[in-house]
Design a protein around this motif. Structure first.
Motif, PDB file in Angstrom:
ATOM      1  N   GLY A  95     -20.108  -3.081 -10.711  1.00  0.00           N
ATOM      2  CA  GLY A  95     -19.142  -2.480 -11.621  1.00  0.00           C
ATOM      3  C   GLY A  95     -17.782  -3.108 -11.396  1.00  0.00           C
ATOM      4  N   GLU A  96     -16.822  -2.728 -12.244  1.00  0.00           N
ATOM      5  CA  GLU A  96     -15.528  -3.397 -12.187  1.00  0.00           C
ATOM      6  C   GLU A  96     -14.781  -3.167 -10.882  1.00  0.00           C
ATOM      7  OE1 GLU A  96     -12.165  -1.710 -14.495  1.00  0.00           O
ATOM      8  OE2 GLU A  96     -13.700  -0.488 -15.488  1.00  0.00           O
ATOM      9  N   PHE A  97     -14.894  -1.978 -10.290  1.00  0.00           N
ATOM     10  CA  PHE A  97     -14.168  -1.739  -9.043  1.00  0.00           C
ATOM     11  C   PHE A  97     -14.773  -2.540  -7.890  1.00  0.00           C
ATOM     12  CE2 PHE A  97     -12.914   2.262 -11.301  1.00  0.00           C
ATOM     13  CZ  PHE A  97     -11.569   1.948 -11.388  1.00  0.00           C
ATOM     14  N   GLN A  98     -16.093  -2.702  -7.893  1.00  0.00           N
ATOM     15  CA  GLN A  98     -16.705  -3.556  -6.878  1.00  0.00           C
ATOM     16  C   GLN A  98     -16.254  -5.006  -7.035  1.00  0.00           C
ATOM     17  OE1 GLN A  98     -21.135  -2.618  -6.376  1.00  0.00           O
ATOM     18  NE2 GLN A  98     -20.569  -1.313  -8.116  1.00  0.00           N
ATOM     19  N   ALA A  99     -16.164  -5.474  -8.273  1.00  0.00           N
ATOM     20  CA  ALA A  99     -15.723  -6.849  -8.510  1.00  0.00           C
ATOM     21  C   ALA A  99     -14.270  -7.038  -8.070  1.00  0.00           C
ATOM     22  CB  ALA A  99     -15.892  -7.209  -9.982  1.00  0.00           C
ATOM     23  N   GLN A 100     -13.417  -6.065  -8.395  1.00  0.00           N
ATOM     24  CA  GLN A 100     -12.028  -6.152  -7.948  1.00  0.00           C
ATOM     25  C   GLN A 100     -11.934  -6.133  -6.424  1.00  0.00           C
ATOM     26  OE1 GLN A 100      -8.817  -3.916  -9.912  1.00  0.00           O
ATOM     27  NE2 GLN A 100     -10.347  -3.158 -11.357  1.00  0.00           N
ATOM     28  N   ALA A 101     -12.756  -5.309  -5.795  1.00  0.00           N
ATOM     29  CA  ALA A 101     -12.747  -5.237  -4.339  1.00  0.00           C
ATOM     30  C   ALA A 101     -13.226  -6.548  -3.726  1.00  0.00           C
ATOM     31  CB  ALA A 101     -13.621  -4.075  -3.863  1.00  0.00           C
ATOM     32  N   ALA A 102     -14.193  -7.205  -4.373  1.00  0.00           N
ATOM     33  CA  ALA A 102     -14.673  -8.492  -3.866  1.00  0.00           C
ATOM     34  C   ALA A 102     -13.552  -9.531  -3.879  1.00  0.00           C
ATOM     35  CB  ALA A 102     -15.855  -8.974  -4.703  1.00  0.00           C
ATOM     36  N   THR A 124     -15.451  -6.013 -18.175  1.00  0.00           N
ATOM     37  CA  THR A 124     -14.362  -5.235 -18.778  1.00  0.00           C
ATOM     38  C   THR A 124     -13.873  -5.767 -20.117  1.00  0.00           C
ATOM     39  OG1 THR A 124     -12.603  -6.515 -17.692  1.00  0.00           O
ATOM     40  CG2 THR A 124     -13.556  -4.684 -16.451  1.00  0.00           C
ATOM     41  N   GLY A 125     -13.986  -7.077 -20.337  1.00  0.00           N
ATOM     42  CA  GLY A 125     -13.402  -7.668 -21.536  1.00  0.00           C
ATOM     43  C   GLY A 125     -11.888  -7.579 -21.559  1.00  0.00           C
ATOM     44  N   SER A 126     -11.280  -7.336 -20.406  1.00  0.00           N
ATOM     45  CA  SER A 126      -9.835  -7.088 -20.339  1.00  0.00           C
ATOM     46  C   SER A 126      -9.036  -8.387 -20.405  1.00  0.00           C
ATOM     47  CB  SER A 126      -9.488  -6.360 -19.037  1.00  0.00           C
ATOM     48  OG  SER A 126      -8.096  -6.367 -18.813  1.00  0.00           O
ATOM     49  N   PRO A 127      -8.043  -8.456 -21.303  1.00  0.00           N
ATOM     50  CA  PRO A 127      -7.178  -9.640 -21.337  1.00  0.00           C
ATOM     51  C   PRO A 127      -6.324  -9.771 -20.076  1.00  0.00           C
ATOM     52  CG  PRO A 127      -6.375  -7.953 -22.863  1.00  0.00           C
ATOM     53  CD  PRO A 127      -7.708  -7.502 -22.378  1.00  0.00           C
ATOM     54  N   VAL A 128      -6.013  -8.650 -19.433  1.00  0.00           N
ATOM     55  CA  VAL A 128      -5.243  -8.709 -18.183  1.00  0.00           C
ATOM     56  C   VAL A 128      -6.070  -9.384 -17.088  1.00  0.00           C
ATOM     57  CG1 VAL A 128      -4.115  -7.343 -16.378  1.00  0.00           C
ATOM     58  CG2 VAL A 128      -3.858  -6.697 -18.784  1.00  0.00           C
ATOM     59  N   VAL A 129      -7.366  -9.107 -17.065  1.00  0.00           N
ATOM     60  CA  VAL A 129      -8.251  -9.790 -16.123  1.00  0.00           C
ATOM     61  C   VAL A 129      -8.241 -11.287 -16.386  1.00  0.00           C
ATOM     62  CG1 VAL A 129     -10.670 -10.114 -15.470  1.00  0.00           C
ATOM     63  CG2 VAL A 129      -9.738  -7.809 -15.705  1.00  0.00           C
ATOM     64  N   TRP A 136     -15.613 -14.443  -9.382  1.00  0.00           N
ATOM     65  CA  TRP A 136     -15.548 -12.979  -9.454  1.00  0.00           C
ATOM     66  C   TRP A 136     -14.717 -12.530 -10.657  1.00  0.00           C
ATOM     67  CZ3 TRP A 136     -18.663  -9.571  -7.708  1.00  0.00           C
ATOM     68  CH2 TRP A 136     -19.379  -9.795  -6.525  1.00  0.00           C
ATOM     69  N   TYR A 137     -13.671 -13.283 -10.992  1.00  0.00           N
ATOM     70  CA  TYR A 137     -12.917 -12.943 -12.205  1.00  0.00           C
ATOM     71  C   TYR A 137     -13.788 -13.119 -13.449  1.00  0.00           C
ATOM     72  CZ  TYR A 137      -8.260 -11.976 -10.370  1.00  0.00           C
ATOM     73  OH  TYR A 137      -7.188 -11.384  -9.750  1.00  0.00           O
ATOM     74  N   ASP A 138     -14.672 -14.112 -13.436  1.00  0.00           N
ATOM     75  CA  ASP A 138     -15.606 -14.276 -14.559  1.00  0.00           C
ATOM     76  C   ASP A 138     -16.490 -13.038 -14.697  1.00  0.00           C
ATOM     77  OD1 ASP A 138     -14.637 -16.786 -15.211  1.00  0.00           O
ATOM     78  OD2 ASP A 138     -16.127 -17.862 -14.020  1.00  0.00           O
ATOM     79  N   GLU A 139     -16.985 -12.540 -13.556  1.00  0.00           N
ATOM     80  CA  GLU A 139     -17.797 -11.314 -13.582  1.00  0.00           C
ATOM     81  C   GLU A 139     -16.974 -10.133 -14.083  1.00  0.00           C
ATOM     82  OE1 GLU A 139     -20.886 -10.693 -13.083  1.00  0.00           O
ATOM     83  OE2 GLU A 139     -21.663 -12.523 -12.196  1.00  0.00           O
ATOM     84  N   LEU A 140     -15.750 -10.035 -13.599  1.00  0.00           N
ATOM     85  CA  LEU A 140     -14.889  -8.912 -13.977  1.00  0.00           C
ATOM     86  C   LEU A 140     -14.556  -8.962 -15.463  1.00  0.00           C
ATOM     87  CD1 LEU A 140     -13.441  -6.448 -12.829  1.00  0.00           C
ATOM     88  CD2 LEU A 140     -11.502  -7.929 -12.247  1.00  0.00           C
ATOM     89  N   GLY A 185       2.046 -11.949 -25.480  1.00  0.00           N
ATOM     90  CA  GLY A 185       2.679 -10.644 -25.337  1.00  0.00           C
ATOM     91  C   GLY A 185       2.115  -9.810 -24.203  1.00  0.00           C
ATOM     92  N   LEU A 186       1.118 -10.320 -23.493  1.00  0.00           N
ATOM     93  CA  LEU A 186       0.533  -9.571 -22.383  1.00  0.00           C
ATOM     94  C   LEU A 186       1.564  -9.336 -21.280  1.00  0.00           C
ATOM     95  CD1 LEU A 186      -2.940 -11.325 -21.937  1.00  0.00           C
ATOM     96  CD2 LEU A 186      -2.577  -8.932 -22.523  1.00  0.00           C
ATOM     97  N   PRO A 187       1.511  -8.187 -20.614  1.00  0.00           N
ATOM     98  CA  PRO A 187       2.405  -7.968 -19.469  1.00  0.00           C
ATOM     99  C   PRO A 187       2.225  -9.070 -18.436  1.00  0.00           C
ATOM    100  CG  PRO A 187       1.300  -5.930 -20.087  1.00  0.00           C
ATOM    101  CD  PRO A 187       0.647  -7.026 -20.878  1.00  0.00           C
ATOM    102  N   ARG A 188       3.331  -9.609 -17.958  1.00  0.00           N
ATOM    103  CA  ARG A 188       3.383 -10.645 -16.911  1.00  0.00           C
ATOM    104  C   ARG A 188       2.867 -12.008 -17.373  1.00  0.00           C
ATOM    105  NH1 ARG A 188       2.367  -5.898 -13.873  1.00  0.00           N
ATOM    106  NH2 ARG A 188       4.070  -5.484 -12.419  1.00  0.00           N
ATOM    107  N   TYR A 189       2.563 -12.155 -18.655  1.00  0.00           N
ATOM    108  CA  TYR A 189       2.150 -13.466 -19.163  1.00  0.00           C
ATOM    109  C   TYR A 189       3.222 -14.512 -18.874  1.00  0.00           C
ATOM    110  CZ  TYR A 189       0.819 -17.110 -22.535  1.00  0.00           C
ATOM    111  OH  TYR A 189       0.471 -18.311 -23.128  1.00  0.00           O
ATOM    112  N   THR A 190       4.470 -14.178 -19.172  1.00  0.00           N
ATOM    113  CA  THR A 190       5.564 -15.135 -19.001  1.00  0.00           C
ATOM    114  C   THR A 190       5.747 -15.507 -17.538  1.00  0.00           C
ATOM    115  OG1 THR A 190       6.641 -14.102 -20.909  1.00  0.00           O
ATOM    116  CG2 THR A 190       7.966 -15.627 -19.612  1.00  0.00           C
ATOM    117  N   ALA A 191       5.601 -14.548 -16.643  1.00  0.00           N
ATOM    118  CA  ALA A 191       5.726 -14.824 -15.212  1.00  0.00           C
ATOM    119  C   ALA A 191       4.620 -15.768 -14.736  1.00  0.00           C
ATOM    120  CB  ALA A 191       5.688 -13.528 -14.421  1.00  0.00           C
ATOM    121  N   VAL A 192       3.401 -15.556 -15.225  1.00  0.00           N
ATOM    122  CA  VAL A 192       2.291 -16.440 -14.868  1.00  0.00           C
ATOM    123  C   VAL A 192       2.541 -17.846 -15.414  1.00  0.00           C
ATOM    124  CG1 VAL A 192      -0.158 -16.905 -15.257  1.00  0.00           C
ATOM    125  CG2 VAL A 192       0.590 -14.605 -14.644  1.00  0.00           C
TER     126      VAL A 192
END
Length: 394
Positions: free
Chosen positions: A258-265, A295-300, A287-291, A327-334
């Motif tokens: 699940g997503e929390f296990q992937a984040q923990a990894a 989740t399909g999350s753009p932040v991921v 692991w980010y690919d798995e996450l 427009g994603l949060p922290r996009y500009t910082a990255v």
């Protein structure tokens, strides 16, 4: 009275009343009345079974209030069918309270506040201080939440994912006022893990422990942020890391990712690296690919772009970034960080300055502003001295 004991007992006593049929608001009022009675009686006559005493008194207070209420006839069945006061509570009473506080009819903010109040046993004042809002504002929020869940009955298992999301929100609030919400979230998640045999509960607990292990190194003495790559790893809590890794490995062995296990990894791979340069970025990208799949999350995918930049070079990271919404949060910082890695210091300095204006808090704004200032004071040629740029956020 022992305040820690009261905080520990109050949620389970409240859960017993809710299970017996009391609506949430009335149950909490009865529990508070029982606590007032305990303050009066216990100094001279401490009961051997403190929880049983509180359950008995709270249930009696609830019955008294019910009989006096104008809606007595509507609640008559509750009174007649209730178990004998003081009877041993079911083991899943507190678990039911978790699900009640994470009810889908509540907003995230209300669910978090109600969880801290009912399951965590915090006072309204403490929660208000933690969220930096007036106590009256928090009282209204909690009161609305209690009204929303009053009358809710559980005839099916609750949604573990919703409970975990609420606990994760609590954890991410960190520390403010006299309540350490990160530590409180860990305490509540440990409690949940003891009652729910689910790999994602273990995954969330592991994630919290691994992140919390780095807490002491996240800020400099002046309060400024220290990015992960620049942190003094000697200040990381190795016992928390070892516990988090052990819990994660047991969860992953169940093969129900699940997503929390992937984040923990991902957090475990950072914790495992003796130095920033020895971080296994290739595995982190995997692991980010798995996450991202989970989740399909753009932040991921934004965080994945940083990892790609470390594993395959900054231009590969910028290519991954190009597919995302600016427009994603922290996009500009990255983007600033990856341009700095690529040697384009002029663009990086401009983007760091733009990112500072969008920063969600003062500490991050100051961090990004300092990066922009540092680059503006250096040569801007692509083949100039690049130094050793670091990721934009800890």
């Amino acid at each position: 009275m022992d305040e820690a004991m009261i905080r520990r007992l109050t949620p389970s006593v409240l859960a017993v009343l809710v299970r017996r049929g009391a609506d949430f608001a009335a149950a909490e009022d009865a529990v508070q009345d029982a606590l007032v009675e305990a303050v009066r009686v216990w100094p001279s006559d401490q009961p051997r079974d403190a929880k049983g005493w509180l359950v008995t008194v709270a249930w009696r207070k609830f019955l008294d209030a019910t009989r006096a209420d104008a809606a007595r006839h509507r609640r008559e069945n509750i009174v007649e069918q209730a178990p004998v006061p003081g009877a041993a509570p079911c083991a899943d009473d507190t678990l039911r309270l978790y699900f009640l506080c994470a009810h889908p009819s509540l907003t995230q903010a209300s669910a978090v506040a109600l969880t801290l109040r009912a399951v965590g046993g915090l006072t309204t004042r403490q929660i208000a201080q933690a969220y930096l809002v007036p106590e009256a504002t928090m009282a209204q929020r909690i009161s609305r939440a209690k009204r929303t869940v009053s009358g809710v009955r559980f005839d099916q298992p609750g949604d573990v994912a919703t409970v975990l999301r609420v606990l994760y929100l609590v954890f991410n609030e960190g520390y403010s006022g006299d309540i350490d919400l990160a530590a409180e979230a860990i305490r509540l998640t440990r409690q949940l893990a003891a009652q729910v045999d689910h790999p994602e509960v273990s995954g969330l607990l592991a994630l919290m422990l691994l992140h919390h292990a780095r807490r002491a190194a996240r800020t400099a003495p002046d309060g400024s942020l220290v990015p992960l790559a620049e942190q003094d790893r000697g200040r990381w809590d190795t016992e928390l890391i070892a516990e988090g890794v052990e819990i994660l490995q047991a969860a992953l062995a169940r093969d129900r990712l699940g997503e929390f296990q992937a984040q923990a990894a991902i957090a475990a791979l950072h914790a495992d690296a003796p130095t920033a340069e020895e971080t296994d970025w290739v595995q982190i990208v995997e692991w980010y690919d798995e996450l991202a799949r989970l989740t399909g999350s753009p932040v991921v995918r934004l965080n994945r772009a940083v990892a790609v930049g470390e594993a395959d070079g900054p231009r590969a990271g910028l290519a991954a970034l190009a597919d995302l919404d600016a427009g994603l949060p922290r996009y500009t910082a990255v983007a600033a960080y990856l341009h700095e890695r690529d040697g384009d210091l002029t663009t990086a300095a401009r983007l760091y300055a733009e990112a500072a204006l969008k920063a969600p808090d003062l500490a991050e704004r100051d961090h990004l502003t300092r990066r922009a200032a540092r680059l503006n004071s250096r040569p801007t040629t692509r083949d100039g001295d690049r130094g050793a740029p670091r990721p934009p956020a800890p």
